[in-house]
Design a protein around this motif. Structure first.
Motif, PDB file in Angstrom:
ATOM      1  N   GLY A 168       4.661  -6.106   1.982  1.00 30.25           N
ATOM      2  CA  GLY A 168       4.524  -6.069   3.432  1.00 30.25           C
ATOM      3  C   GLY A 168       3.643  -4.941   3.945  1.00 30.25           C
ATOM      4  N   ASP A 169       3.355  -3.950   3.075  1.00 29.79           N
ATOM      5  CA  ASP A 169       2.488  -2.824   3.464  1.00 29.79           C
ATOM      6  C   ASP A 169       1.021  -3.085   3.130  1.00 29.79           C
ATOM      7  N   HIS A 170       0.695  -4.328   2.789  1.00 24.96           N
ATOM      8  CA  HIS A 170      -0.665  -4.661   2.349  1.00 24.96           C
ATOM      9  C   HIS A 170      -1.729  -4.235   3.358  1.00 24.96           C
ATOM     10  N   GLU A 171      -1.556  -4.587   4.608  1.00 25.02           N
ATOM     11  CA  GLU A 171      -2.564  -4.257   5.616  1.00 25.02           C
ATOM     12  C   GLU A 171      -2.669  -2.750   5.828  1.00 25.02           C
ATOM     13  N   LYS A 172      -1.549  -2.048   5.792  1.00 24.18           N
ATOM     14  CA  LYS A 172      -1.580  -0.591   5.959  1.00 24.18           C
ATOM     15  C   LYS A 172      -2.345   0.078   4.822  1.00 24.18           C
ATOM     16  N   ILE A 173      -2.086  -0.370   3.598  1.00 20.94           N
ATOM     17  CA  ILE A 173      -2.736   0.215   2.428  1.00 20.94           C
ATOM     18  C   ILE A 173      -4.244   0.007   2.477  1.00 20.94           C
ATOM     19  N   ARG A 193       2.201   9.116   4.372  1.00 20.84           N
ATOM     20  CA  ARG A 193       3.234   9.460   5.348  1.00 20.84           C
ATOM     21  C   ARG A 193       2.778   9.121   6.764  1.00 20.84           C
ATOM     22  N   GLU A 194       1.519   9.447   7.050  1.00 19.07           N
ATOM     23  CA  GLU A 194       0.988   9.155   8.385  1.00 19.07           C
ATOM     24  C   GLU A 194       0.949   7.659   8.655  1.00 19.07           C
ATOM     25  N   ALA A 195       0.764   6.846   7.613  1.00 16.87           N
ATOM     26  CA  ALA A 195       0.720   5.391   7.767  1.00 16.87           C
ATOM     27  C   ALA A 195       2.105   4.760   7.748  1.00 16.87           C
ATOM     28  N   GLY A 196       3.137   5.583   7.530  1.00 12.99           N
ATOM     29  CA  GLY A 196       4.494   5.060   7.480  1.00 12.99           C
ATOM     30  C   GLY A 196       4.797   4.296   6.203  1.00 12.99           C
ATOM     31  N   LEU A 202       2.924  -4.216  -4.646  1.00 15.13           N
ATOM     32  CA  LEU A 202       1.508  -4.019  -4.933  1.00 15.13           C
ATOM     33  C   LEU A 202       1.308  -2.740  -5.740  1.00 15.13           C
ATOM     34  N   ILE A 203       0.356  -2.756  -6.666  1.00 12.91           N
ATOM     35  CA  ILE A 203       0.021  -1.568  -7.458  1.00 12.91           C
ATOM     36  C   ILE A 203      -1.239  -0.944  -6.884  1.00 12.91           C
ATOM     37  N   CYS A 204      -1.166   0.336  -6.574  1.00 11.41           N
ATOM     38  CA  CYS A 204      -2.286   1.047  -5.946  1.00 11.41           C
ATOM     39  C   CYS A 204      -2.673   2.264  -6.782  1.00 11.41           C
ATOM     40  N   VAL A 205      -3.937   2.640  -6.681  1.00 10.91           N
ATOM     41  CA  VAL A 205      -4.459   3.810  -7.375  1.00 10.91           C
ATOM     42  C   VAL A 205      -5.311   4.611  -6.394  1.00 10.91           C
ATOM     43  N   SER A 206      -5.181   5.923  -6.432  1.00 15.57           N
ATOM     44  CA  SER A 206      -6.050   6.768  -5.609  1.00 15.57           C
ATOM     45  C   SER A 206      -7.320   7.123  -6.382  1.00 15.57           C
TER      46      SER A 206
END
Length: 346
Positions: free
Chosen positions: A295-300, A220-223, A160-164
């Motif tokens: 697999g980190d979709h829900e965390k993000i 980091r806190e979200a692993g 997944l591509i993410c932007v802050s």
């Protein structure tokens, strides 16, 4: 006060006399031929940025305190983009006789404010004269464990591509400043007052960028460990092209998902500019663009300040922008390139 009255070492002493180191890795800072740093159990990250008057900044509309702050922050941002922790910086400047001691104190106040906010020590640098305007060179040193460092080449198919944050605001702030500067010179009115009402956020994004240490902490806190990451200094399109090229992949970026602030959209309309183009190619946002495993979709999705904007594909599928109506267009890297002759027009 003229700088010549103090001389190089007198100026350095005046600017650095109250520095206090906050990092254990800083064994010795300003005051000798070299700073002494200790990193026995971690990897060291080093980055350098040079800022030239007339190319990277215009003293018509940025004061020296903001310039010092921005100069430090954009350098710190590079260490953050490697998933590292910034620890020390060195500050080198070349300046002409038109600058006073007080000017340099203002500049250094800005540098110190940025460093204090990010927990960074100022450990050295250099000063010299210039016949062509102000030049700034800052080196930032950081640390990270080997397994934590994130490079540009780790993106993989289905990531997944993410932007802050949001995109395009800094570029709109630059356009606003340039417009008011042009009006000022056309009118030649000493009492001219620029019109910035309702556009304070755009100015802040241009003049006072922030390195996104907070996003690194949240990840980091979200692993979550990103597979690839960069800071958005030259525009999202350019940075994403770098990631795809070095990772040997393609991508799909969705126009409807691009995070754009309301003030950015209003300013783009006012200037008759395409807001998507501004968000993709404006640059100087200093947000983070990164990829994470699917697999980190829900965390993000639970992290405030992060937006999913697309996904990584196989290389043969190309790098594409998917418009709001579902059409696909080749994603072109049109951001800032200081060595390209037409780059000043962005």
């Amino acid at each position: 006060m003229e700088i010549s009255k103090l001389g190089e070492f007198g100026l350095i002493d005046r600017l650095t006399k109250d520095l206090r180191n906050v990092n254990k890795s800083t064994l010795y800072g300003v005051g000798d031929d070299c700073a002494v740093l200790s990193y026995p159990d971690t990897n060291v990250l080093v980055t350098t940025d040079m800022l030239m008057e007339g190319v990277h900044f215009d003293l018509t509309y940025i004061d020296l305190r903001h310039l010092g702050y921005k100069s430090a922050m954009v350098n710190i941002s590079d260490v953050v983009a490697m998933n590292g922790t910034p620890r020390q910086i060195t500050v080198s400047i070349a300046l002409s006789k038109r600058f006073t001691v007080e000017d340099m104190e203002d500049f250094f106040d800005g540098v110190r404010l940025a460093c204090e906010k990010c927990g960074v020590d100022i450990v050295g640098g250099d000063t010299t004269s210039s016949y062509t305007g102000l030049a700034i060179s800052i080196t930032c040193i950081g640390e990270a464990h080997k397994e934590d460092i994130v490079y540009r080449n780790g993106a993989r198919d289905t990531d997944l591509i993410c932007v802050s944050g949001d995109l395009g605001a800094a570029y709109m702030g630059l356009q606003l400043l340039e417009r008011e500067k042009s009006i000022f010179y056309q009118q030649k009115d000493k009492d001219f007052t620029p019109d910035f009402s309702g556009k304070e956020y755009l100015l802040q994004r241009q003049l006072q960028p922030e390195a996104r240490l907070d996003i690194i902490k949240k990840l980091r806190e979200a692993g979550i460990r990103p597979t690839a990451m960069m800071d958005i200094s030259d525009g999202l399109s350019s940075e994403l092209q770098h990631i795809c090229r070095q990772s040997g992949v393609g991508c799909r970026l969705y126009e409807k998902n691009l995070p754009i602030d309301y003030q950015t959209a209003v300013m783009a309309e006012e200037l008759n500019m395409n807001v998507t183009t501004c968000a993709l190619n404006g640059g100087e946002d200093y947000e983070l663009v990164f990829t994470v495993p699917i697999g980190d979709h829900e965390k993000i999705e639970k992290i405030d300040g992060v937006r999913l904007v697309g996904h990584i594909t196989r290389k043969e599928l190309g790098t594409m922008l998917v418009s709001r109506d579902g059409q696909e267009f080749e994603l072109l890297a049109q951001g800032w390139n200081p060595l390209r002759s037409e780059s000043n027009a962005q």
